[in-house]
Scaffold this motif. Structure first.
Motif, PDB file in Angstrom:
ATOM      1  N   THR A  80       5.972  -0.235 -17.698  1.00 33.20           N
ATOM      2  CA  THR A  80       7.189   0.664 -17.543  1.00 33.20           C
ATOM      3  C   THR A  80       6.797   0.372 -16.080  1.00 33.20           C
ATOM      4  N   SER A  81       5.384  -0.453 -15.252  1.00 26.78           N
ATOM      5  CA  SER A  81       5.400  -0.346 -14.074  1.00 26.78           C
ATOM      6  C   SER A  81       4.472  -0.937 -13.616  1.00 26.78           C
ATOM      7  N   VAL A  82       4.427  -1.510 -12.216  1.00 22.49           N
ATOM      8  CA  VAL A  82       3.182  -2.469 -12.326  1.00 22.49           C
ATOM      9  C   VAL A  82       3.048  -2.077 -10.599  1.00 22.49           C
ATOM     10  N   GLU A  83       1.100  -1.536 -10.486  1.00 20.40           N
ATOM     11  CA  GLU A  83       0.907  -1.402  -9.271  1.00 20.40           C
ATOM     12  C   GLU A  83      -0.592  -2.027  -8.645  1.00 20.40           C
ATOM     13  N   LEU A  84      -0.056  -2.425  -7.598  1.00 18.96           N
ATOM     14  CA  LEU A  84      -1.636  -2.574  -6.975  1.00 18.96           C
ATOM     15  C   LEU A  84      -1.673  -1.929  -5.892  1.00 18.96           C
ATOM     16  N   PHE A  85      -3.572  -2.378  -5.739  1.00 18.27           N
ATOM     17  CA  PHE A  85      -4.514  -1.118  -4.895  1.00 18.27           C
ATOM     18  C   PHE A  85      -3.806  -1.417  -3.540  1.00 18.27           C
ATOM     19  N   ASP A  86      -3.148  -0.405  -2.670  1.00 19.64           N
ATOM     20  CA  ASP A  86      -3.135  -0.621  -1.360  1.00 19.64           C
ATOM     21  C   ASP A  86      -3.516   0.502  -0.051  1.00 19.64           C
ATOM     22  N   LYS A  87      -3.909  -0.114   1.091  1.00 17.15           N
ATOM     23  CA  LYS A  87      -5.248   1.016   1.526  1.00 17.15           C
ATOM     24  C   LYS A  87      -6.447   1.302   1.158  1.00 17.15           C
ATOM     25  N   LEU A  88      -5.342   3.297   0.384  1.00 18.50           N
ATOM     26  CA  LEU A  88      -5.632   4.287   0.618  1.00 18.50           C
ATOM     27  C   LEU A  88      -5.623   4.942  -1.309  1.00 18.50           C
ATOM     28  N   GLY A  89      -4.579   3.937  -1.118  1.00 25.94           N
ATOM     29  CA  GLY A  89      -3.796   4.056  -2.857  1.00 25.94           C
ATOM     30  C   GLY A  89      -3.704   2.694  -3.562  1.00 25.94           C
ATOM     31  N   ARG A  90      -1.694   3.119  -4.609  1.00 26.88           N
ATOM     32  CA  ARG A  90      -1.561   2.318  -5.123  1.00 26.88           C
ATOM     33  C   ARG A  90      -0.167   2.165  -4.315  1.00 26.88           C
ATOM     34  N   SER A  91       0.810   1.055  -4.562  1.00 25.21           N
ATOM     35  CA  SER A  91       1.651   0.052  -4.385  1.00 25.21           C
ATOM     36  C   SER A  91       2.216  -0.451  -5.161  1.00 25.21           C
ATOM     37  N   ALA A  92       3.883   0.018  -6.660  1.00 22.72           N
ATOM     38  CA  ALA A  92       4.303  -0.050  -7.076  1.00 22.72           C
ATOM     39  C   ALA A  92       4.711  -2.078  -7.134  1.00 22.72           C
ATOM     40  N   VAL A  93       4.943  -2.846  -7.720  1.00 17.43           N
ATOM     41  CA  VAL A  93       5.207  -4.452  -7.226  1.00 17.43           C
ATOM     42  C   VAL A  93       6.196  -4.581  -8.434  1.00 17.43           C
ATOM     43  N   ALA A 113      -8.095  -1.229  -0.637  1.00 17.73           N
ATOM     44  CA  ALA A 113      -8.238  -2.380  -0.244  1.00 17.73           C
ATOM     45  C   ALA A 113      -7.734  -2.721   1.205  1.00 17.73           C
ATOM     46  N   LEU A 114      -7.522  -3.800   2.057  1.00 22.02           N
ATOM     47  CA  LEU A 114      -8.021  -3.797   3.322  1.00 22.02           C
ATOM     48  C   LEU A 114      -7.229  -5.649   3.841  1.00 22.02           C
ATOM     49  N   THR A 115      -6.822  -5.508   4.735  1.00 24.97           N
ATOM     50  CA  THR A 115      -6.067  -6.890   4.869  1.00 24.97           C
ATOM     51  C   THR A 115      -6.912  -7.439   6.093  1.00 24.97           C
ATOM     52  N   HIS A 116      -7.468  -8.296   5.757  1.00 28.17           N
ATOM     53  CA  HIS A 116      -8.330  -9.292   7.091  1.00 28.17           C
ATOM     54  C   HIS A 116      -8.229 -10.531   7.672  1.00 28.17           C
ATOM     55  N   ASN A 117      -6.992 -11.203   8.663  1.00 28.46           N
ATOM     56  CA  ASN A 117      -6.812 -12.201   8.891  1.00 28.46           C
ATOM     57  C   ASN A 117      -6.390 -12.766   7.996  1.00 28.46           C
ATOM     58  N   GLY A 118      -4.894 -11.790   7.366  1.00 24.81           N
ATOM     59  CA  GLY A 118      -4.041 -12.290   6.057  1.00 24.81           C
ATOM     60  C   GLY A 118      -4.600 -11.999   4.587  1.00 24.81           C
ATOM     61  N   ILE A 119      -5.848 -11.546   4.306  1.00 31.70           N
ATOM     62  CA  ILE A 119      -6.052 -11.775   3.035  1.00 31.70           C
ATOM     63  C   ILE A 119      -6.599 -10.592   2.631  1.00 31.70           C
TER      64      ILE A 119
END
Length: 609
Positions: free
Chosen positions: A256-269, A63-69
């Protein structure tokens, strides 16, 4: 209802058209990573097999971010044998970035992945890659891509696709192939095109929760992790859900946990909602195709389906006299557990139990698809024996039908005659022949899938390694006549021991050897290829008889040729129906199924009688 701050896109292409290299550019120029995080090339090809072979085997999410998207990018395999990976992950995307080599143009797998993208009704964006090549022809390639889309039945909106030109190697994208300024362009125009043309994900945040399990990962600490795109609703840590399985069973579970893709990995949200590609942890044995749903109002999503396998092989335990010397997992129980575990993530694979409790029939998309599984198993410490690949036939009415493939070969013009002879003897029929640049000729054949087994090596030998070969599944047609088998017999050891240089020197006069001096040999092991069509039982342990007389010139100088080393794929394509490939973590050997000469004779008598 749509999420304007998210774009979900898959990158699809024929093998070696530069998908993973282009993703490397996106990562390096995104500004979201430290230099130490992006080491080497083909960053997403993270496992050893992918790096060694230079191909993508398993789809990856970043996942990447471009112009806030936020842009969720799915890198997919390009080889036809891993088409099952492409089919399942396209369900997570709203758009597909079609990468086409600016010299080669659309190839067999390009047709396959575009067809699957059209079936999923994805918005198509086209990039003509490798415009840094001196022989590139980007404008013609775009025209060929348009023709392919029209041939596949694309509508007018799809045919009016946005496009760009790129050099993944040099790191730039441009609207004009004549302007190749990395500093001016970089990769930004590609991100702009994705944001502008890929539709935001649809979904109702207020509807009952629904998510299709598209990928299953495993962690020693977290167990099985279900990944997919949320179709509707919102999911939070601690929510109660139900797993809706293939047999319509509903199994309650807690996230028990929810994660979203963030750059090369995942982050808990804290939570994720419709349109997100999320990973859910804590579910009991989720499987690809399951729907995760709201327990109060469970609504099932259409289950993922992929094309059926076309090739099968027998997997059995290693029963050779050298079994157990290298591996840790030797028994049929180990083999069964590993194969059925593979089914949980390898959607295009099939495993069936046989009448023999120590053997399993494993079916897949091709020799490479199955050999990758075998290679993974041997690296994990398994020992096994594998039989000759067999095509899967279907009975339609009162006739047997077999799979046919489109075989595409680019070959030096002077070798066209030899290629035509090799393919046509295996019941291949020429469909197209055109002259290309650089003294190459483009050939397209329709050939039975069984005719392809063992053909690649012969084609490469006939062209001194210069042939470029691809194939894709065409369909089932009525079975034709027999395909020629291996033209040479093999040398089979008559006893166990250690190979001796003198014996191999004598044998190499009429054979090509597969073993070196000092190699461990057992009765029934194949030690070489005979120069004639019959099998020959030999003694590779025979030593020179000694005398007490020494005379000038009585000793002979032994000059041994290097033994022929067969790769795993080459070994699988080489063997015949009465032979196995023995696979251990340290060795690949060829052997007869029946190790003793008497047992082989009895088997022959039983068949002929």
């Amino acid at each position: 209802m749509q999420r304007d701050n998210i774009r979900n896109i898959a990158i699809i292409a024929h093998v070696d058209h530069g998908k993973t290299t282009l993703v490397d550019c996106l990562l390096r120029q995104s500004g979201e990573f430290r230099q130490s995080q992006l080491v080497g090339d083909c960053i997403l090809d993270s496992n050893d097999l992918e790096r060694e072979r230079g191909i993508t085997i398993v789809a990856k999410n970043i996942a990447l971010t471009h112009n806030g998207i936020k842009i969720n990018i799915i890198d997919t395999p390009g080889h036809a044998d891993f088409g099952g990976e492409v089919e399942r992950v396209l369900r997570m995307a709203d758009g597909a970035l079609v990468l086409v080599d600016a010299f080669e143009g659309p190839r067999p797998q390009t047709r396959f992945v575009i067809k699957k993208a059209l079936e999923c009704e994805l918005k198509l964006l086209v990039v003509a890659n490798k415009i840094d090549r001196a022989d590139c022809r980007p404008e013609q390639v775009l025209s060929e891509t348009f023709d392919l889309l029209a041939e596949l039945g694309a509508d007018d909106a799809t045919l009016d696709f946005p496009y760009l030109f790129a050099s993944g190697r040099d790191g730039y994208v441009t609207h004009d192939p004549a302007v190749r300024d990395k500093q001016e362009h970089g990769i930004r125009p590609l991100l702009d095109m994705i944001v502008e043309h890929v539709p935001p994900p649809q979904g109702d945040r207020t509807a009952p929760f629904q998510m299709m399990v598209t990928t299953v990962d495993y962690s020693d600490y977290l167990g099985r992790i279900a990944t997919g795109r949320i179709a509707n609703g919102v999911i939070s840590k601690g929510d109660q859900v139900v797993l809706m399985r293939a047999d319509s069973e509903l199994e309650p579970a807690e996230v028990t946990s929810v994660e979203l893709f963030d750059k090369l990995g995942r982050s808990a949200v804290a939570s994720a909602s419709a349109g997100d590609i999320a990973a859910l942890i804590g579910l009991p044995n989720p499987e690809i195709g399951d729907t995760i749903a709201c327990p109060i109002d469970p609504r099932v999503l259409p289950r993922i389906s992929v094309d059926e396998p076309t090739l099968s092989m027998l997997f059995t335990i290693n029963s050779s006299p050298l079994a157990g010397q290298d591996g840790r997992f030797l028994t049929s129980r180990h083999l069964r557990e590993r194969l059925f575990r593979e089914l949980q993530s390898n959607l295009a694979l099939r495993v069936e139990e046989t009448d023999e409790k120590e053997s399993f029939q494993v079916s897949g998309r091709g020799v490479l698809h199955l050999s990758i599984l075998v290679e993974q198993m041997r690296r994990e410490g398994y020992e096994l024996s594998v039989g000759k690949p067999q095509v899967i036939q279907k009975q339609i009415g009162d006739q047997w039908h077999e799979p046919f493939e489109v075989l595409v070969i680019d070959v030096p013009t002077e070798d066209v005659g030899a290629i035509m002879e090799l393919v046509c003897t295996r019941r291949g029929q020429i469909g197209e022949m055109t002259s290309g640049g650089g003294g190459m000729t483009h050939l397209e054949f329709s050939i039975p899938a069984r005719g392809l087994i063992g053909l690649r090596t012969r084609l490469l030998n006939a062209t001194r390694g210069q042939a470029v070969i691809f194939h894709r599944f065409e369909g089932y047609r009525q079975r034709e006549g027999d395909v020629p088998h291996r033209s040479n017999g093999v040398l089979v050891s008559q006893a166990a021991g250690v190979a001796v240089g003198y014996a191999l020197w004598k044998l190499q006069e009429r054979a090509e050897m597969f073993v070196q001096p000092g190699a461990q040999i057992y009765e029934g092991m194949i030690v070489g290829e005979n120069s004639r069509e019959n099998d020959l039982v030999v003694n590779p342990m025979r030593t020179k008889k000694l005398t007490n007389v020494r005379a000038s010139g009585s000793d002979e100088n032994i000059m041994l040729k290097a033994a022929k080393e067969l790769s795993l794929e080459a070994a699988l394509e080489y063997i015949e129906n009465d032979e196995y490939v023995e696979i251990t973590p340290a060795a690949i050997r060829l052997r007869k199924i029946h190790l003793t000469e008497n047992a082989r004779r009895r088997q022959t008598t039983r068949k002929t009688g």
